[in-house]
Design a protein around this motif. Structure first.
Motif, PDB file in Angstrom:
ATOM      1  N   CYS A   1      14.798   4.849 -23.558  1.00 42.74           N
ATOM      2  CA  CYS A   1      14.813   6.061 -22.742  1.00 42.74           C
ATOM      3  C   CYS A   1      13.411   6.564 -22.416  1.00 42.74           C
ATOM      4  CB  CYS A   1      15.631   7.158 -23.420  1.00 42.74           C
ATOM      5  SG  CYS A   1      14.948   7.728 -24.970  1.00 42.74           S
ATOM      6  N   TRP A   2      12.407   6.097 -23.155  1.00 41.62           N
ATOM      7  CA  TRP A   2      11.040   6.555 -22.931  1.00 41.62           C
ATOM      8  C   TRP A   2      10.270   5.643 -21.970  1.00 41.62           C
ATOM      9  CZ3 TRP A   2      10.345  11.288 -24.246  1.00 41.62           C
ATOM     10  CH2 TRP A   2      11.062  11.817 -25.316  1.00 41.62           C
ATOM     11  N   VAL A   3      10.826   4.508 -21.642  1.00 42.67           N
ATOM     12  CA  VAL A   3      10.129   3.552 -20.783  1.00 42.67           C
ATOM     13  C   VAL A   3      10.788   3.544 -19.410  1.00 42.67           C
ATOM     14  CG1 VAL A   3       9.501   1.127 -20.487  1.00 42.67           C
ATOM     15  CG2 VAL A   3       9.536   2.127 -22.769  1.00 42.67           C
ATOM     16  N   VAL A   4       9.971   3.767 -18.396  1.00 41.72           N
ATOM     17  CA  VAL A   4      10.464   3.753 -17.024  1.00 41.72           C
ATOM     18  C   VAL A   4       9.598   2.804 -16.202  1.00 41.72           C
ATOM     19  CG1 VAL A   4      11.403   6.087 -17.083  1.00 41.72           C
ATOM     20  CG2 VAL A   4       9.046   5.740 -16.401  1.00 41.72           C
ATOM     21  N   PRO A   5      10.172   2.171 -15.167  1.00 48.03           N
ATOM     22  CA  PRO A   5       9.342   1.340 -14.293  1.00 48.03           C
ATOM     23  C   PRO A   5       8.326   2.220 -13.572  1.00 48.03           C
ATOM     24  CG  PRO A   5      11.673   1.148 -13.731  1.00 48.03           C
ATOM     25  CD  PRO A   5      11.556   2.176 -14.780  1.00 48.03           C
ATOM     26  N   LEU A   6       7.112   1.766 -13.521  1.00 50.49           N
ATOM     27  CA  LEU A   6       6.038   2.572 -12.939  1.00 50.49           C
ATOM     28  C   LEU A   6       5.117   1.668 -12.146  1.00 50.49           C
ATOM     29  CD1 LEU A   6       4.680   5.402 -12.932  1.00 50.49           C
ATOM     30  CD2 LEU A   6       3.433   4.664 -14.949  1.00 50.49           C
ATOM     31  N   ARG A   7       4.794   2.063 -10.938  1.00 51.87           N
ATOM     32  CA  ARG A   7       3.839   1.326 -10.118  1.00 51.87           C
ATOM     33  C   ARG A   7       2.622   2.220  -9.932  1.00 51.87           C
ATOM     34  NH1 ARG A   7       5.816  -1.028  -4.606  1.00 51.87           N
ATOM     35  NH2 ARG A   7       6.813  -2.401  -6.075  1.00 51.87           N
ATOM     36  N   VAL A   8       1.458   1.696 -10.296  1.00 56.45           N
ATOM     37  CA  VAL A   8       0.221   2.459 -10.195  1.00 56.45           C
ATOM     38  C   VAL A   8      -0.631   1.851  -9.091  1.00 56.45           C
ATOM     39  CG1 VAL A   8      -1.865   3.165 -11.398  1.00 56.45           C
ATOM     40  CG2 VAL A   8       0.284   3.019 -12.646  1.00 56.45           C
ATOM     41  N   ILE A   9      -1.042   2.675  -8.177  1.00 56.00           N
ATOM     42  CA  ILE A   9      -1.915   2.225  -7.098  1.00 56.00           C
ATOM     43  C   ILE A   9      -3.264   2.902  -7.288  1.00 56.00           C
ATOM     44  CG2 ILE A   9      -2.269   2.205  -4.608  1.00 56.00           C
ATOM     45  CD1 ILE A   9       0.789   2.280  -4.335  1.00 56.00           C
ATOM     46  N   ARG A  10      -4.281   2.068  -7.388  1.00 60.24           N
ATOM     47  CA  ARG A  10      -5.621   2.615  -7.577  1.00 60.24           C
ATOM     48  C   ARG A  10      -6.473   2.283  -6.358  1.00 60.24           C
ATOM     49  NH1 ARG A  10      -7.867  -0.031 -12.776  1.00 60.24           N
ATOM     50  NH2 ARG A  10      -7.053  -1.831 -11.703  1.00 60.24           N
ATOM     51  N   GLN A  11      -7.338   3.170  -6.035  1.00 68.04           N
ATOM     52  CA  GLN A  11      -8.283   2.909  -4.956  1.00 68.04           C
ATOM     53  C   GLN A  11      -9.645   2.679  -5.590  1.00 68.04           C
ATOM     54  OE1 GLN A  11      -8.299   5.777  -1.845  1.00 68.04           O
ATOM     55  NE2 GLN A  11     -10.015   4.847  -0.793  1.00 68.04           N
ATOM     56  N   LEU A  12     -10.186   1.503  -5.366  1.00 62.11           N
ATOM     57  CA  LEU A  12     -11.466   1.122  -5.947  1.00 62.11           C
ATOM     58  C   LEU A  12     -12.433   0.717  -4.853  1.00 62.11           C
ATOM     59  CD1 LEU A  12     -10.112  -1.255  -8.736  1.00 62.11           C
ATOM     60  CD2 LEU A  12     -10.794   1.117  -9.020  1.00 62.11           C
ATOM     61  N   GLN A  13     -13.689   0.770  -5.168  1.00 66.64           N
ATOM     62  CA  GLN A  13     -14.694   0.214  -4.282  1.00 66.64           C
ATOM     63  C   GLN A  13     -15.321  -0.962  -4.996  1.00 66.64           C
ATOM     64  OE1 GLN A  13     -17.466   3.164  -2.981  1.00 66.64           O
ATOM     65  NE2 GLN A  13     -16.021   4.048  -1.547  1.00 66.64           N
ATOM     66  N   GLN A  14     -15.373  -2.094  -4.327  1.00 63.07           N
ATOM     67  CA  GLN A  14     -15.937  -3.281  -4.932  1.00 63.07           C
ATOM     68  C   GLN A  14     -16.776  -4.008  -3.901  1.00 63.07           C
ATOM     69  OE1 GLN A  14     -13.120  -6.112  -6.421  1.00 63.07           O
ATOM     70  NE2 GLN A  14     -14.672  -7.247  -7.533  1.00 63.07           N
TER      71      GLN A  14
END
Length: 125
Positions: free
Chosen positions: A43-56
């Motif tokens: 119950c504590w784990v949910v699907p999560l998508r993280v989008i990060r904006q980086l400069q490389q």
């Protein structure tokens, strides 16, 4: 996704498509539908998508395409440069360091015909 708790099969009644006549009688009518019920494993784990904006810096990565690198080199040189100057700019890239035949790859973006014209961009010098 979790563990499947139930698999229900529901009969279809009074479907609008049952009363229609189609030109081809090869249509398979839907007579039932499946309903799958899942329970989360935790119950504590949910699907999560993280989008990060980086400069490389493209020169430090192997991810950019040769087209990306060539376009950046042209912009760096002011849209017009002799071929040897572009080679000099690109030889320090991580992608060139990992490929001993990188100069052959260099020509591909120009041969693809996708928005890079060597004469329009200054490579005809």
């Amino acid at each position: 996704m979790g563990k499947m708790e139930e698999h229900l099969i529901k009969l279809q009644h009074n479907c609008v498509s049952d009363r229609r006549h189609y030109a081809s009688n090869q249509l398979i009518r839907i007579m039932h539908e499946h309903v799958l019920i899942f329970r989360k494993n935790d119950c504590w784990v949910v699907p999560l998508r993280v989008i990060r904006q980086l400069q490389q810096d493209l020169r430090e990565s192997t991810l950019p395409t040769w087209r990306d690198l060539v376009q950046a080199a042209l912009e760096h040189c002011g849209k017009s440069a002799p071929l040897e100057d572009l080679y000099q700019v690109l030889e320090s890239t991580e992608k060139a360091k990992r490929n001993p035949h990188w100069k052959k790859k260099f020509a591909r973006p120009f041969n693809s015909g996708k928005n890079l014209n060597p004469f329009a961009e200054g490579l005809g010098n």
